[in-house]
Design an enzyme around this catalytic site. Structure first.
Site, short mmCIF file in Angstrom:
data_model
loop_
_atom_site.label_atom_id
_atom_site.label_comp_id
_atom_site.label_asym_id
_atom_site.label_seq_id
_atom_site.Cartn_x
_atom_site.Cartn_y
_atom_site.Cartn_z
N ARG A 184 -32.33 -15.74 -32.63
CA ARG A 184 -31.86 -15.29 -33.83
C ARG A 184 -32.42 -16.67 -34.75
O ARG A 184 -31.85 -16.95 -36.02
CB ARG A 184 -30.33 -15.52 -34.17
CG ARG A 184 -29.75 -14.45 -33.19
CD ARG A 184 -30.20 -13.06 -33.50
NE ARG A 184 -29.58 -12.33 -32.41
CZ ARG A 184 -30.13 -10.95 -32.18
NH1 ARG A 184 -31.10 -10.35 -32.71
NH2 ARG A 184 -29.42 -10.08 -31.22
N ASN A 226 -26.01 -18.72 -25.08
CA ASN A 226 -26.44 -18.11 -24.06
C ASN A 226 -27.25 -19.17 -23.09
O ASN A 226 -28.57 -19.22 -23.08
CB ASN A 226 -27.41 -16.87 -24.06
CG ASN A 226 -26.57 -15.80 -25.23
OD1 ASN A 226 -25.37 -15.70 -24.78
ND2 ASN A 226 -27.25 -14.94 -25.96
N LYS A 303 -20.05 -20.41 -23.93
CA LYS A 303 -19.75 -18.86 -24.23
C LYS A 303 -19.51 -17.94 -23.03
O LYS A 303 -20.42 -18.37 -22.19
CB LYS A 303 -21.18 -18.41 -24.89
CG LYS A 303 -21.20 -16.75 -25.07
CD LYS A 303 -22.32 -16.39 -25.73
CE LYS A 303 -22.50 -14.94 -25.95
NZ LYS A 303 -23.66 -14.31 -26.67
N GLU A 307 -20.85 -10.70 -23.99
CA GLU A 307 -22.31 -10.29 -23.88
C GLU A 307 -23.03 -10.66 -22.68
O GLU A 307 -23.95 -10.92 -22.81
CB GLU A 307 -22.76 -10.81 -25.16
CG GLU A 307 -22.12 -10.32 -26.35
CD GLU A 307 -22.97 -10.68 -27.77
OE1 GLU A 307 -23.91 -11.71 -27.53
OE2 GLU A 307 -23.01 -10.19 -28.50
N ARG A 340 -15.78 -20.56 -27.13
CA ARG A 340 -16.07 -19.82 -28.04
C ARG A 340 -15.14 -18.25 -27.92
O ARG A 340 -14.76 -18.03 -26.71
CB ARG A 340 -17.48 -19.25 -28.13
CG ARG A 340 -18.60 -20.44 -28.45
CD ARG A 340 -19.75 -20.09 -28.24
NE ARG A 340 -20.31 -19.27 -29.52
CZ ARG A 340 -20.95 -17.92 -29.74
NH1 ARG A 340 -21.14 -17.46 -28.70
NH2 ARG A 340 -21.24 -17.55 -30.84
N ARG A 352 -13.58 -3.00 -31.44
CA ARG A 352 -13.94 -4.19 -31.20
C ARG A 352 -13.73 -5.64 -31.99
O ARG A 352 -13.34 -6.34 -31.48
CB ARG A 352 -15.65 -4.22 -31.21
CG ARG A 352 -16.26 -5.55 -31.07
CD ARG A 352 -17.74 -5.37 -31.08
NE ARG A 352 -18.26 -6.58 -31.31
CZ ARG A 352 -19.87 -7.11 -31.60
NH1 ARG A 352 -20.50 -5.78 -31.46
NH2 ARG A 352 -20.24 -8.07 -31.89
N ASP A 381 -19.00 -9.99 -36.42
CA ASP A 381 -20.19 -10.96 -36.00
C ASP A 381 -21.08 -11.04 -37.12
O ASP A 381 -22.32 -10.52 -37.33
CB ASP A 381 -21.14 -10.14 -35.16
CG ASP A 381 -22.04 -11.05 -34.38
OD1 ASP A 381 -22.14 -11.99 -34.60
OD2 ASP A 381 -22.99 -10.22 -33.49
N GLU A 409 -28.89 -13.73 -39.47
CA GLU A 409 -29.32 -12.92 -38.49
C GLU A 409 -29.27 -11.36 -39.39
O GLU A 409 -29.93 -10.59 -39.21
CB GLU A 409 -28.43 -12.81 -37.57
CG GLU A 409 -28.57 -11.69 -36.46
CD GLU A 409 -27.63 -12.00 -35.20
OE1 GLU A 409 -27.05 -12.99 -35.13
OE2 GLU A 409 -27.63 -10.81 -34.41
N HIS A 537 -22.59 -3.86 -40.12
CA HIS A 537 -23.29 -3.58 -38.51
C HIS A 537 -23.90 -2.24 -38.72
O HIS A 537 -24.16 -1.44 -37.65
CB HIS A 537 -22.30 -3.48 -37.48
CG HIS A 537 -22.86 -4.14 -36.33
ND1 HIS A 537 -24.06 -3.89 -35.70
CD2 HIS A 537 -22.48 -5.16 -35.64
CE1 HIS A 537 -24.34 -4.55 -34.82
NE2 HIS A 537 -23.38 -5.50 -34.68
C1 GCV Z 1 -25.90 -16.00 -28.92
C2 GCV Z 1 -24.50 -12.09 -31.78
C3 GCV Z 1 -26.24 -12.21 -31.87
C4 GCV Z 1 -26.56 -12.84 -30.52
C5 GCV Z 1 -25.42 -14.24 -30.22
C6 GCV Z 1 -24.10 -13.85 -30.33
C7 GCV Z 1 -23.25 -14.96 -30.00
O1 GCV Z 1 -24.44 -11.06 -31.17
O2 GCV Z 1 -26.68 -11.28 -32.15
O3 GCV Z 1 -27.68 -13.12 -30.57
O4 GCV Z 1 -25.89 -14.77 -29.17
O5 GCV Z 1 -23.90 -13.27 -31.54
O6 GCV Z 1 -22.73 -15.45 -31.05
O7 GCV Z 1 -22.97 -15.29 -28.86
#
Ligand code: GCV
Length: 722
Positions: A184, A226, A303, A307, A340, A352, A381, A409, A537
């Site tokens: 992002r 991530n 995290k 995801e 997180r 969600r 988000d 983003e 979204h």
């Molecule tokens: C780092 C959103 C973004 C993801 C991001 C995620 C998060 O979903 O699209 O790219 O991942 O948030 O905050 O962990």
């Protein structure tokens, strides 16, 4: 004759010298000569000599900065003195470095470890200014604050400023990867040149540190959430340590993201179960090693089970079990873990936006003292608008950190102008009613509501390798506003914008007012042309840049159709008791206001309610007409922004003027794209006309559905958009 020839050649020389490039690389630290002659005379009279005692890396950079700033702003050198022996002295240092006759103990008692005092004083009949603090970093912050007064052309003869941060940890979270890609990120590559570190240090690291310190940021998590376990290997710890060494004098601590499965991936263990003794020992040893590389390491950002990231639930453990394992490893060193709360899963059958609260609220009280739970501002988000997350106020025993996203983003990324100060302020001022009226989100995160011992706020960084740092000139203002609000979450975003414009572009009163008001309105413009009335979204899948409200994926929780729920009756997500009842997660006063169609603000109407196309709203318009009206208002606002910008042309250098102008042209084109794509699509449900007073979409829905807009700014844009 000779004189004339010499003069002539001097003129030629001057004309051929390239003008200082205004490419945005200096951010808000441009330190140009004060343009108002009267003010310049005042500054030159009030600032003649610098008296600065004390030695430390932080005081050294403070000295460097004040000299650099004054040289530019006064357009002359100041004298360095050892004592305040003349009028116009500026004495800088911690209380212990000042001369005894300067007594600011009372003010210093109020500003805390990192705060500062700037005061006009008289010493031995000489008039001057003192910049002081309880610590070296406080002095540095004081220096930056003083330079801000000058850059914003404030009078300085009677200064009486005392300021300390309301929040302890004020950090940027970089979503930066090993290969220098930035998740992002819209400003080029990552700042950190991993392949050249630790031996080569880009000069930008220091400028990054200066910029952060100038707005009070004192932490940087330098790797993506991530996470990649490789960042925890000795090879990469040495690289992070080199960055930490540059940031340290500026009061900035480095944090790293911890990949939950690292014990397996780089530790050779068979499990990452947080209750397994071997795993716990691995993290304890690893953390000891991290501190050997970075003695003032701040801690981990994690995290987990989000995801696709590994986490404690892979071993049937709770988020508290996971967080506490890291906390125990960090505790001997004084570090913290930022865990997180951004968790959701398609396997959980509920809405969600309810999932983070459902998961974390029951864990309140189960976390170690050095765990902070990091919560995104809204329950979904980082949308252009969301209501505040119901977790704020709901976890009195667990310090909750705020997580804002500075990189836009979902708000037009690099090109669209959207000043996020307005968004941040809206969230911080929102009232949770956790302890009755006045229980604002700001009071939750500054710890005053629940007496949290630790407090923090994080912003997902928008900086990268671009010359202008942030992908656009105006995106710099979001970095700036984040820092300023992290220091003082009660400050008005309008005042912050005012300062930023003055420091970045011009002190011309009329131009400042124009640009500031344009910024203030810009966020609402984006809300209107993207997601008005509480929609969310409906961006294109993956890159989240353009509109795609028609997309229905196999994962409902990633599908625009899941969020807007348009049908023949109406549009919006029923989150009241007749729907998902997410509204029940708020305290009663908020819950009742949002749940009731009569009291819910239009701004979040469709977030909480499914509303009939023909229902009348407070404006007197039907929902459909209101939607059309808002989408058009968004486009009109961008036209206004373009006009405003044209009107300030004489006050802005040509380089940056042109860049902003060209981005506004993109924004105008894309605002219309958003409007027309969304309205032609929603019209397939409403079957209502777009009132004739409004511009009609240029193309049928199928045209908008086949447009593709790449996330990568270096690829061609959606050129076909009318
Ligand atoms: C780092 C959103 C973004 C993801 C991001 C995620 C998060 O979903 O699209 O790219 O991942 O948030 O905050 O962990």
């Amino acid at each position: 004759m000779l004189r004339r020839i010499l003069l002539g050649s001097a003129l030629i020389l001057l004309a051929s010298r390239p003008a200082l490039a205004e490419d945005g690389s200096e951010l808000w630290l441009r330190y140009r000569k004060t343009s108002d002659p009267a003010r310049l005379a005042e500054y030159r009279a009030t600032i003649q000599s610098l008296v600065m005692h004390g030695e430390s890396p932080t005081l050294t950079v403070a000295r460097e900065e004040i000299l650099r700033g004054l040289r530019g702003i006064l357009d002359r050198e100041v004298t360095i003195d050892t004592e305040p022996t003349r009028d116009g002295f500026v004495i800088v240092g911690t209380a212990s470095n000042l001369i005894p006759s300067i007594n600011v103990a009372r003010e210093l008692g109020k500003v805390g470890k990192e705060g500062y005092v700037i005061r006009s004083i008289t010493v031995g009949g000489r008039k001057g200014t003192v910049i002081t603090a309880n610590t070296d970093v406080g002095v540095l912050y004081g220096v930056f604050a003083f330079l801000r007064e000058l850059q914003t052309s404030k009078p300085i003869r009677k200064l009486a400023i005392a300021s300390g941060p309301a929040i302890q940890i004020r950090m940027l979270d970089h979503w930066d990867n090993l290969d220098r890609s930035v998740e992002r990120g819209y400003a080029g590559k990552a700042l950190w040149e991993w392949s050249k570190l630790p031996d080569t240090l880009s000069p930008r690291y220091k400028d990054y540190a200066r910029a952060n310190a100038s707005i009070g940021i004192n932490g940087a998590s330098i790797t993506n959430v991530n996470a990649n376990a490789k960042f925890l290997t000795p090879e990469y710890l040495a690289k992070s340590a080199a960055i930490a060494n540059v940031l340290r004098p500026y009061g900035i601590r480095v944090y790293l993201t911890a990949r939950f499965s690292a014990p397996i991936e780089i530790g050779g263990l068979k499990t990452a179960d947080p209750l397994d003794p071997a795993v716990r020992k691995w993290w304890a040893d690893k953390t000891d090693e991290v501190y050997r590389f970075i003695p003032d390491f701040g801690g981990y950002v994690v995290k987990a089970n989000s995801e696709g990231q590994p986490g404690p639930q892979d071993y049937k453990r709770t988020h508290a079990d996971g967080a506490n394992m890291f906390a125990d490893a960090l505790a001997p060193h004084g570090g913290v873990v930022m865990w997180r709360a951004f968790v959701y899963s398609q396997d959980v059958p509920t809405d969600r936006v309810k999932q983070a609260y459902d998961e974390f609220k029951p864990l309140d009280g189960q976390f170690r003292d050095n765990v902070m739970v990091q919560v995104k501002n809204g329950p979904l988000d980082f949308q252009p608008r969301e209501p505040f997350s119901p977790l704020f106020g709901a976890m009195p025993k667990t310090p909750l950190m705020m997580e804002f996203q500075i990189t836009k983003e979902y708000l037009g990324q690099d090109t669209h102008l959207a000043y996020l100060g307005a968004l941040f302020e809206e969230v911080l001022r929102a009232d949770t009613y956790a302890k009755g009226k006045g229980s604002t989100v700001a009071k939750v995160i500054d710890g005053s509501l629940h007496s949290y011992k630790r407090t923090g706020i994080a912003g997902v960084a928008n900086v990268g390798s671009d010359v202008n740092w942030t992908g656009s000139q105006f995106n710099q203002s979001n970095w700036y506003a984040f820092g300023r609000l992290a220091w003082n979450p009660r400050e008005a975003s309008r005042d912050i914008a005012d300062d930023w414009v003055r420091e970045t572009f011009t002190n011309d009163q009329a131009a400042v007012a124009r640009i500031r008001e344009m910024m203030i309105r810009s966020r609402e413009a984006v809300v209107n042309y993207m997601t008005p009335l509480g929609l969310a979204h409906i961006m294109a899948t993956g890159h989240h840049y353009g509109p795609a409200p028609w997309v229905k994926l196999s994962r409902p929780d990633w599908s625009p159709t899941y969020y807007h729920r348009a049908d023949s009756i109406g549009i919006g997500f029923d989150r009241t008791a007749t729907g998902s009842n997410a509204v029940a997660q708020y305290f009663p006063a908020v819950r009742d206001r949002y749940a009731n169609r009569k009291t819910v603000p239009d701004s979040v109407l469709l977030w909480f309610h499914h509303v009939g196309w023909g229902e009348k709203l407070s404006s007197g318009r039907t929902l459909w007409d209101e939607l059309v009206w808002r989408y058009n208002a968004g486009v009109t606002s961008v036209h206004d922004m373009q006009r405003t910008w044209t009107n300030v042309q004489d006050n802005v250098d040509p380089e940056r003027f042109k860049e902003v102008q060209s981005f506004l042209a993109i924004q105008e084109k894309e605002a219309r794209w958003w409007r027309d794509a969304a309205l032609t699509y929603f019209q397939t449900f409403s079957h209502r006309p777009i009132p004739a007073a409004f511009e009609q979409p240029a193309h049928p829905l199928a045209y908008y559905q086949q447009l593709r807009c790449p996330a990568d700014r270096n690829k061609p844009r959606c050129e076909a958009i009318p």
